[in-house]
Design a protein around this motif. Sequence first.
Motif, PDB file in Angstrom:
ATOM      1  N   HIS A 248      40.948  79.660  58.600  1.00 52.55           N
ATOM      2  CA  HIS A 248      41.164  80.426  57.369  1.00 52.55           C
ATOM      3  C   HIS A 248      42.472  79.991  56.719  1.00 52.55           C
ATOM      4  O   HIS A 248      43.510  79.870  57.392  1.00 52.55           O
ATOM      5  CB  HIS A 248      41.236  81.923  57.698  1.00 52.55           C
ATOM      6  CG  HIS A 248      41.477  82.794  56.507  1.00 52.55           C
ATOM      7  ND1 HIS A 248      40.461  83.342  55.758  1.00 52.55           N
ATOM      8  CD2 HIS A 248      42.635  83.217  55.925  1.00 52.55           C
ATOM      9  CE1 HIS A 248      40.978  84.062  54.779  1.00 52.55           C
ATOM     10  NE2 HIS A 248      42.298  84.000  54.855  1.00 52.55           N
ATOM     11  N   PRO A 252      45.153  77.995  49.872  1.00 49.89           N
ATOM     12  CA  PRO A 252      44.812  76.593  50.142  1.00 49.89           C
ATOM     13  C   PRO A 252      45.836  75.596  49.602  1.00 49.89           C
ATOM     14  O   PRO A 252      46.038  74.540  50.205  1.00 49.89           O
ATOM     15  CB  PRO A 252      43.456  76.418  49.458  1.00 49.89           C
ATOM     16  CG  PRO A 252      42.894  77.792  49.364  1.00 49.89           C
ATOM     17  CD  PRO A 252      44.068  78.696  49.171  1.00 49.89           C
ATOM     18  N   THR A 271      32.987  74.094  53.969  1.00 48.50           N
ATOM     19  CA  THR A 271      34.129  74.891  53.510  1.00 48.50           C
ATOM     20  C   THR A 271      33.688  75.802  52.371  1.00 48.50           C
ATOM     21  O   THR A 271      32.902  75.390  51.504  1.00 48.50           O
ATOM     22  CB  THR A 271      35.268  73.970  53.048  1.00 48.50           C
ATOM     23  OG1 THR A 271      35.608  73.082  54.118  1.00 48.50           O
ATOM     24  CG2 THR A 271      36.499  74.763  52.656  1.00 48.50           C
ATOM     25  N   ARG A 272      34.170  77.025  52.393  1.00 49.94           N
ATOM     26  CA  ARG A 272      33.823  78.013  51.376  1.00 49.94           C
ATOM     27  C   ARG A 272      35.094  78.623  50.791  1.00 49.94           C
ATOM     28  O   ARG A 272      36.071  78.872  51.506  1.00 49.94           O
ATOM     29  CB  ARG A 272      32.955  79.130  51.979  1.00 49.94           C
ATOM     30  CG  ARG A 272      31.644  78.624  52.613  1.00 49.94           C
ATOM     31  CD  ARG A 272      30.705  78.071  51.557  1.00 49.94           C
ATOM     32  NE  ARG A 272      29.429  77.620  52.095  1.00 49.94           N
ATOM     33  CZ  ARG A 272      29.121  76.353  52.322  1.00 49.94           C
ATOM     34  NH1 ARG A 272      30.024  75.391  52.102  1.00 49.94           N
ATOM     35  NH2 ARG A 272      27.921  76.034  52.771  1.00 49.94           N
ATOM     36  N   ALA A 273      35.056  78.869  49.479  1.00 50.76           N
ATOM     37  CA  ALA A 273      36.161  79.522  48.773  1.00 50.76           C
ATOM     38  C   ALA A 273      35.677  80.868  48.232  1.00 50.76           C
ATOM     39  O   ALA A 273      34.598  80.947  47.626  1.00 50.76           O
ATOM     40  CB  ALA A 273      36.660  78.646  47.632  1.00 50.76           C
ATOM     41  N   THR A 275      36.137  83.494  45.548  1.00 52.47           N
ATOM     42  CA  THR A 275      36.746  83.591  44.224  1.00 52.47           C
ATOM     43  C   THR A 275      36.142  84.756  43.446  1.00 52.47           C
ATOM     44  O   THR A 275      35.167  85.379  43.889  1.00 52.47           O
ATOM     45  CB  THR A 275      36.511  82.297  43.419  1.00 52.47           C
ATOM     46  OG1 THR A 275      35.129  82.224  43.035  1.00 52.47           O
ATOM     47  CG2 THR A 275      36.863  81.061  44.245  1.00 52.47           C
ATOM     48  N   ARG A 281      31.093  76.542  47.283  1.00 50.53           N
ATOM     49  CA  ARG A 281      30.746  75.782  48.462  1.00 50.53           C
ATOM     50  C   ARG A 281      31.103  74.304  48.352  1.00 50.53           C
ATOM     51  O   ARG A 281      30.936  73.707  47.295  1.00 50.53           O
ATOM     52  CB  ARG A 281      29.241  75.921  48.735  1.00 50.53           C
ATOM     53  CG  ARG A 281      28.817  77.323  49.095  1.00 50.53           C
ATOM     54  CD  ARG A 281      27.329  77.566  48.982  1.00 50.53           C
ATOM     55  NE  ARG A 281      26.951  78.817  49.647  1.00 50.53           N
ATOM     56  CZ  ARG A 281      27.127  80.016  49.125  1.00 50.53           C
ATOM     57  NH1 ARG A 281      27.660  80.140  47.917  1.00 50.53           N
ATOM     58  NH2 ARG A 281      26.782  81.100  49.806  1.00 50.53           N
ATOM     59  N   ALA A 288      36.097  69.368  49.947  1.00 52.05           N
ATOM     60  CA  ALA A 288      36.846  70.499  49.385  1.00 52.05           C
ATOM     61  C   ALA A 288      38.250  70.087  48.990  1.00 52.05           C
ATOM     62  O   ALA A 288      38.757  70.463  47.914  1.00 52.05           O
ATOM     63  CB  ALA A 288      36.894  71.635  50.401  1.00 52.05           C
ATOM     64  N   LEU A 293      36.794  72.209  45.625  1.00 49.99           N
ATOM     65  CA  LEU A 293      36.887  73.664  45.541  1.00 49.99           C
ATOM     66  C   LEU A 293      38.189  74.040  44.848  1.00 49.99           C
ATOM     67  O   LEU A 293      39.196  73.331  44.982  1.00 49.99           O
ATOM     68  CB  LEU A 293      36.860  74.291  46.940  1.00 49.99           C
ATOM     69  CG  LEU A 293      35.522  74.292  47.693  1.00 49.99           C
ATOM     70  CD1 LEU A 293      35.699  74.901  49.081  1.00 49.99           C
ATOM     71  CD2 LEU A 293      34.441  75.032  46.925  1.00 49.99           C
ATOM     72  N   TRP A 299      40.187  80.085  51.508  1.00 48.94           N
ATOM     73  CA  TRP A 299      39.160  79.172  52.018  1.00 48.94           C
ATOM     74  C   TRP A 299      38.872  79.516  53.476  1.00 48.94           C
ATOM     75  O   TRP A 299      39.770  79.917  54.228  1.00 48.94           O
ATOM     76  CB  TRP A 299      39.635  77.727  51.985  1.00 48.94           C
ATOM     77  CG  TRP A 299      39.696  77.075  50.649  1.00 48.94           C
ATOM     78  CD1 TRP A 299      39.572  77.650  49.421  1.00 48.94           C
ATOM     79  CD2 TRP A 299      39.933  75.676  50.414  1.00 48.94           C
ATOM     80  NE1 TRP A 299      39.728  76.704  48.428  1.00 48.94           N
ATOM     81  CE2 TRP A 299      39.941  75.481  49.016  1.00 48.94           C
ATOM     82  CE3 TRP A 299      40.154  74.578  51.254  1.00 48.94           C
ATOM     83  CZ2 TRP A 299      40.156  74.223  48.438  1.00 48.94           C
ATOM     84  CZ3 TRP A 299      40.361  73.332  50.686  1.00 48.94           C
ATOM     85  CH2 TRP A 299      40.358  73.155  49.288  1.00 48.94           C
ATOM     86  N   ARG A 300      37.636  79.293  53.857  1.00 47.71           N
ATOM     87  CA  ARG A 300      37.261  79.318  55.262  1.00 47.71           C
ATOM     88  C   ARG A 300      36.493  78.051  55.590  1.00 47.71           C
ATOM     89  O   ARG A 300      35.663  77.601  54.790  1.00 47.71           O
ATOM     90  CB  ARG A 300      36.459  80.570  55.600  1.00 47.71           C
ATOM     91  CG  ARG A 300      37.331  81.828  55.619  1.00 47.71           C
ATOM     92  CD  ARG A 300      36.555  83.074  55.980  1.00 47.71           C
ATOM     93  NE  ARG A 300      37.444  84.240  56.019  1.00 47.71           N
ATOM     94  CZ  ARG A 300      37.024  85.484  56.135  1.00 47.71           C
ATOM     95  NH1 ARG A 300      35.720  85.727  56.240  1.00 47.71           N
ATOM     96  NH2 ARG A 300      37.887  86.484  56.176  1.00 47.71           N
ATOM     97  N   VAL A 301      36.783  77.515  56.767  1.00 52.48           N
ATOM     98  CA  VAL A 301      36.268  76.199  57.142  1.00 52.48           C
ATOM     99  C   VAL A 301      35.482  76.318  58.441  1.00 52.48           C
ATOM    100  O   VAL A 301      35.946  76.935  59.412  1.00 52.48           O
ATOM    101  CB  VAL A 301      37.419  75.182  57.319  1.00 52.48           C
ATOM    102  CG1 VAL A 301      36.863  73.795  57.638  1.00 52.48           C
ATOM    103  CG2 VAL A 301      38.298  75.147  56.067  1.00 52.48           C
TER     104      VAL A 301
END
Length: 382
Positions: A248, A252, A271-273, A275, A281, A288, A293, A299-301
């Motif tokens: 996490h 970022p 990886t997800r952001a 927002t 995605r 990312a 992103l 962000w989570r990876v």
Amino acid sequence: MRLRHRDGTVVHLAYCANVHPADDFPGILDRLHRYAIPVRRRLGVPRLSVGLWLPRPVAAALAADPGALDKLRAALSEGGLEVVTLNGFPYAGFGKEVVKTDVYLPDWADPDRLAYTLDLAAVLAALLPDDVVRGSVSTLPLGWAPWWDAERQDRARRHLDELAAGLADLERRTGRTIRVGLEPEPGCVVETTADAARLLNGVDTARLGVCLDTCHLAVEFEDPGEALARLDAAGLPVVKTQASAALHASDPSAARKALETFAEPRYLHQTRAHTAEGVLRADDLPDALNDGLPAHGPWRVHFHLPLHADPPAPLSSTRTVLGAALDALLGGPAARTDHVEVETYTWTVLPGDRPDLVDGIAAELGWTRDRLLGLGLTEENA
């Protein structure tokens, strides 16, 4: 390890052997002696559950060779080990220099995936301890989404129906119940628990359900309680839980250099952001970082982190999501799963200094055991 829930359910706590993959039967026996038995001794427990990963050729050979199965069962017993669950997600080659999207092949549109999973179920039925109620196999969530279409979905659904029929036949022949859990994963056809509820509607839920990976859950910013309520409403059982934590980054931009150290070439790190526009995605962490992103919002990876330790600041772990998931699954009056598997397969690609693998696995299992004891479970020492 075995723990008992307040409702009487025996909960099995294992670690997944894909952290030290082997491509053949002698290699699997070697890994048990080199890692699993020392982990058990380090924890000071008389019995340790191991979630085996058996590549396709090994699974096929074992399913066809009762003598080899007897040899494996004897090796497990002599080492104080037991097997109640198998990881059937990777098909082969999980120890390759580059795995990435190859881990999704063959997918559930391919009959080879069905044959592999039925072989795993047959092997597990033979390995289950006599006093264990049922076994579990985790598998991929249909396939990698960019490769999917309606025709593949139709074939996959037929294969899942054939899988359920095969598992029912296996139970009639052996008296052993084996269930298979599809594991929602970022970027896949079944990416979230909402996808599971929608796409697995109508499957045989006595045989099929979900493998809930808490790293994947966190990467998609799913709330554990809401996710379980969604599965409950769909009638989908949590066949197995993979205890795991994601990477996490709250900021970022400030964490960019630290994030770059996790952008390694072997495994895929979706990886997800989070927002204001929703969850955005990227298929891999390098994508990312390469302006894939926005840098505002956390962000989570998809990088499985050791459960008991934090990454270097300013990064953190989603261990709180894991804790909330375990609480929702096992903290109430009824156990909602009975197989918990620690699955940190990324020890060998972690940046920086790494502890001895036996020490690391034992520390993760110890952390998870303590968490479950804190929820009111009791340890079975026999």
